[in-house]
Design an enzyme around this catalytic site. Structure first.
Site, PDB file in Angstrom:
ATOM      1  CE  LYS A  22      -1.827   1.384   4.169  1.00  0.00           C
ATOM      2  NZ  LYS A  22      -1.426   2.996   4.284  1.00  0.00           N
ATOM      3  CG  ASN A  23       2.087   2.727   3.647  1.00  0.00           C
ATOM      4  OD1 ASN A  23       1.126   2.993   3.175  1.00  0.00           O
ATOM      5  ND2 ASN A  23       2.739   2.687   4.841  1.00  0.00           N
ATOM      6  CB  CYS A 116      -5.863  10.659  10.630  1.00  0.00           C
ATOM      7  SG  CYS A 116      -4.176   9.865  11.054  1.00  0.00           S
ATOM      8  NE  ARG A 121      -0.080  10.287   9.741  1.00  0.00           N
ATOM      9  CZ  ARG A 121      -0.442   9.481   9.000  1.00  0.00           C
ATOM     10  NH1 ARG A 121      -1.685   8.832   9.057  1.00  0.00           N
ATOM     11  NH2 ARG A 121       0.246   8.795   8.096  1.00  0.00           N
ATOM     12  N   PRO A 122       1.319  16.661  11.214  1.00  0.00           N
ATOM     13  CG  PRO A 122       2.912  17.833  12.582  1.00  0.00           C
ATOM     14  CD  PRO A 122       2.134  16.438  12.606  1.00  0.00           C
ATOM     15  CB  ILE A 123       2.042  18.620   6.049  1.00  0.00           C
ATOM     16  CG1 ILE A 123       1.143  19.873   6.112  1.00  0.00           C
ATOM     17  CG2 ILE A 123       1.196  17.158   5.997  1.00  0.00           C
ATOM     18  CD1 ILE A 123       0.161  19.950   4.519  1.00  0.00           C
ATOM     19  CG  ASP A 124       6.193  20.686  10.330  1.00  0.00           C
ATOM     20  OD1 ASP A 124       5.751  19.560  10.239  1.00  0.00           O
ATOM     21  OD2 ASP A 124       7.310  20.814  10.998  1.00  0.00           O
ATOM     22  CG  LEU A 125       9.258  17.683   8.533  1.00  0.00           C
ATOM     23  CD1 LEU A 125       9.545  16.372   8.901  1.00  0.00           C
ATOM     24  CD2 LEU A 125      10.464  18.931   8.877  1.00  0.00           C
ATOM     25  CG  ASP A 305       3.030   1.423   9.358  1.00  0.00           C
ATOM     26  OD1 ASP A 305       2.688   2.328  10.121  1.00  0.00           O
ATOM     27  OD2 ASP A 305       3.397   1.625   8.262  1.00  0.00           O
ATOM     28  CB  ILE A 327       6.505   6.969  14.614  1.00  0.00           C
ATOM     29  CG1 ILE A 327       7.787   5.915  14.434  1.00  0.00           C
ATOM     30  CG2 ILE A 327       6.289   7.401  13.124  1.00  0.00           C
ATOM     31  CD1 ILE A 327       9.175   6.706  14.007  1.00  0.00           C
ATOM     32  NE  ARG A 397      -7.726   4.394   5.084  1.00  0.00           N
ATOM     33  CZ  ARG A 397      -8.115   5.615   5.161  1.00  0.00           C
ATOM     34  NH1 ARG A 397      -8.696   6.176   6.322  1.00  0.00           N
ATOM     35  NH2 ARG A 397      -7.391   6.492   4.562  1.00  0.00           N
TER      36      ARG A 397
HETATM   37  N1  EPU Z   1       5.791  14.671  10.574  1.00  0.00           N
HETATM   38  C1  EPU Z   1       5.972  15.990  11.014  1.00  0.00           C
HETATM   39  N2  EPU Z   1       5.926  17.012  10.003  1.00  0.00           N
HETATM   40  C2  EPU Z   1       5.681  16.467   8.885  1.00  0.00           C
HETATM   41  C3  EPU Z   1       5.515  15.172   8.451  1.00  0.00           C
HETATM   42  C4  EPU Z   1       5.597  14.177   9.441  1.00  0.00           C
HETATM   43  O1  EPU Z   1       5.899  16.249  12.386  1.00  0.00           O
HETATM   44  O2  EPU Z   1       5.867  17.371   7.804  1.00  0.00           O
HETATM   45  C5  EPU Z   1       5.865  13.660  11.665  1.00  0.00           C
HETATM   46  C6  EPU Z   1       4.339  12.793  11.920  1.00  0.00           C
HETATM   47  O3  EPU Z   1       3.425  13.691  12.596  1.00  0.00           O
HETATM   48  C7  EPU Z   1       4.926  11.614  12.521  1.00  0.00           C
HETATM   49  C8  EPU Z   1       6.341  11.387  11.861  1.00  0.00           C
HETATM   50  O4  EPU Z   1       6.565  12.794  11.602  1.00  0.00           O
HETATM   51  O5  EPU Z   1       4.876  11.713  13.817  1.00  0.00           O
HETATM   52  C9  EPU Z   1       6.405  10.503  10.719  1.00  0.00           C
HETATM   53  O6  EPU Z   1       5.801  10.503   9.886  1.00  0.00           O
HETATM   54  P1  EPU Z   1       5.958  10.105   8.198  1.00  0.00           P
HETATM   55  O7  EPU Z   1       6.085  11.415   7.606  1.00  0.00           O
HETATM   56  O8  EPU Z   1       7.365   9.537   8.343  1.00  0.00           O
HETATM   57  O9  EPU Z   1       4.874   9.318   7.798  1.00  0.00           O
HETATM   58  P2  EPU Z   1       3.653   9.597   6.833  1.00  0.00           P
HETATM   59  O10 EPU Z   1       4.476   9.835   5.541  1.00  0.00           O
HETATM   60  O11 EPU Z   1       2.704  10.384   7.065  1.00  0.00           O
HETATM   61  C10 EPU Z   1       4.046   6.956   6.208  1.00  0.00           C
HETATM   62  C11 EPU Z   1       3.000   5.709   6.022  1.00  0.00           C
HETATM   63  C12 EPU Z   1       2.205   5.407   7.306  1.00  0.00           C
HETATM   64  C13 EPU Z   1       3.681   5.036   8.391  1.00  0.00           C
HETATM   65  C14 EPU Z   1       4.529   6.224   8.428  1.00  0.00           C
HETATM   66  C15 EPU Z   1       5.880   5.917   9.090  1.00  0.00           C
HETATM   67  C16 EPU Z   1       2.277   6.113   3.771  1.00  0.00           C
HETATM   68  C17 EPU Z   1       0.827   6.253   3.059  1.00  0.00           C
HETATM   69  N3  EPU Z   1       1.911   6.183   5.218  1.00  0.00           N
HETATM   70  O12 EPU Z   1       3.094   8.363   6.890  1.00  0.00           O
HETATM   71  O13 EPU Z   1       1.798   4.190   7.145  1.00  0.00           O
HETATM   72  O14 EPU Z   1       3.236   4.935   9.502  1.00  0.00           O
HETATM   73  O15 EPU Z   1       5.018   6.603   7.162  1.00  0.00           O
HETATM   74  O16 EPU Z   1       6.565   4.752   8.608  1.00  0.00           O
HETATM   75  O17 EPU Z   1       3.183   5.837   3.367  1.00  0.00           O
HETATM   76  C18 EPU Z   1      -0.071   2.799   7.847  1.00  0.00           C
HETATM   77  O18 EPU Z   1       0.200   2.241   6.755  1.00  0.00           O
HETATM   78  O19 EPU Z   1      -1.063   2.205   8.552  1.00  0.00           O
HETATM   79  C19 EPU Z   1       0.569   3.996   8.035  1.00  0.00           C
HETATM   80  C20 EPU Z   1       0.023   4.880   8.962  1.00  0.00           C
END
Ligand code: EPU
Length: 417
Positions: A22-23, A116, A121-125, A305, A327, A397
């Protein structure tokens, strides 16, 4: 809402196929919009998240159809650069379209993803990196408006190796003139798969899978054919199911090289795991040993996960096991449901202590999120009697028809609407 009804106490015995990841497939589907031609995505899992991603693709003007196990995506007639609120709310991970839409149109509008079930899950990065690549970003009325003012390559250092941010930068930068680097990049196998797909499309990406990725911009990307890697989390979930039931399982097409941290934990619990002619085989021990402390970490550490499915298994280990969730801040919601089934689990913030072995009994429980739902299925196999798991749309999902997989291995499981 659908639910699973599972009769505990049966051994899981048999052979299954590894589903596509999926990911890995979600960012790859986002990448398809950067080409003019047709993309053929093989081993594409049939999941709710994939269906929702197809909705996003169609909303942008792409054609996307399944032909057997292959998903064909044609982005020749793509016209839109907006992801509406209703689609964004259904699937937060649509945020990975941002980089691809900007690469294709020089602009993007996307509803703010919000939190969620598993955390804020912020997107600041993601946004800070896009700004470094010359994208002007404003937020208003719950939307993020992005306009690429100029194309500038950048040296980006991520404070945390975010999977989504790494993917978004790879997508946005592969058609940006010059050389962009990502330091402290996420190293997950799904990043490697995205890099492979983009390179097949004509991109020039090096270092995916290491903490430094180099992207040399190109002017055009072409449609490509690609086979999605096996889903390491789904494979590990079924290994946990086999162990919870005391059974033996072979998974065709699994890739143990991507599963090191998870296999090591199962071996420490006493499982015998080996490869035999492209199959990953697990033999359960008579008694499960406790696993000490597990800390979730970015890859190659122990994945967040699989924390919940393995916690369900830890209820069957002799002695105590400790889980530290580093995480996501809200990923222990399955513990309450496991306790309803007779587990002895105490949580404090990001730490959960599991005291085993508990005699689990079937109960009516509800999936709190995708992996939490899978954890309840693991527990149900170890429990005495019938377990009913509500809200299994969460499970859909990420797990392709879990009821068919488990019943093909002798588990009594039914889906009820
Ligand atoms: N984070 C920030 N700022 C950002 C981005 C992330 O603070 O701009 C924080 C997040 O809040 C979290 C941590 O960094 O605490 C890790 O987030 P990451 O961005 O690595 O995760 P993601 O891209 O949102 C993907 C997978 C998740 C998996 C994580 C970690 C997809 C679609 N989702 O999420 O999968 O848990 O990486 O490996 O690829 C799942 O499949 O159940 C799932 C949640």
């Amino acid at each position: 809402m659908s639910r699973f009804i599972i009769e505990g106490g049966r051994k899981m015995e048999g052979e299954i196929n590894a589903q596509g990841s999926k990911n890995a497939v979600l960012p790859i589907l986002a990448a398809t919009i950067m080409s003019d031609g047709k993309n053929m995505i093989y081993n594409c899992p049939r999941l709710r998240d994939v269906d929702m991603t197809i909705e996003v693709l169609k909303n942008l003007g792409c054609r996307a159809d399944f032909d057997g196990g292959c998903l064909e995506v044609d982005a020749s007639d793509i016209s839109g650069y907006t992801i509406p609120d209703e689609l964004m709310r259904q699937m937060r991970s649509s945020i990975i379209f941002l980089g691809a839409i900007i690469a294709r149109f020089g602009r993007a509008e996307i509803s703010m993803p919000g939190g969620c079930e598993i955390g804020i899950r912020p997107i600041d990065l993601h946004l800070a990196a896009l700004e470094k690549l010359g994208v002007d970003i404003t937020e208003s009325h719950g939307f993020i408006h992005c306009v690429r003012k100029k194309q500038i390559p950048a040296d980006i250092h991520l404070d945390f190796p975010s999977v989504g941010a790494t993917e978004n930068i790879m997508l946005a930068a592969c058609m940006t003139d010059g050389i962009t680097t990502i330091d402290n990049a996420a190293r997950e196998p799904e990043i490697v798969d995205l890099g492979r797909f983009l390179n097949r499309m004509g991109a020039k990406i090096k270092g995916a899978g290491t903490d430094r990725i180099t992207i040399s911009g190109v002017h055009k990307l072409y449609g490509a054919a690609h086979t999605i890697i096996p889903d390491r989390i789904v494979c590990a979930t079924y290994l946990a199911c086999a162990m919870a039931s005391g059974g033996t399982l072979a998974i065709k097409g699994a890739n143990p090289k991507d599963m090191g941290a998870m296999l090591s934990v199962l071996r420490n619990m006493g499982a015998e795991i080996y490869e035999d002619r492209k199959k990953l085989v697990i033999l359960s021990p008579k008694k499960l040993k406790s696993i000490g402390t597990i800390k979730t970490m970015p890859y190659p550490g122990f994945p967040t996960d699989i924390q919940s499915p393995f916690m369900a298994l830890a209820t069957q280990c002799d002695g105590s096991s400790v889980f530290v969730e580093n995480i996501f801040e809200n990923r222990f919601r399955h513990t309450e449901e496991l306790v309803r089934m007779g587990a002895d689990i105490k949580t404090d913030g990001r730490v959960a202590v599991v005291i085993g072995k508990s005699a689990l009994t079937g109960a009516r429980v509800a999936a709190p999120d995708l992996r939490g739902g899978a954890a309840l299925a693991v527990a149900a196999l170890a429990a005495e009697g019938r377990t009913e798991i509500d809200n299994i749309t969460y499970v859909d999902r990420g797990y392709e028809a879990m009821e068919n997989v488990l019943s093909s291995c002798g588990i009594e499981i039914k889906r009820r609407e």
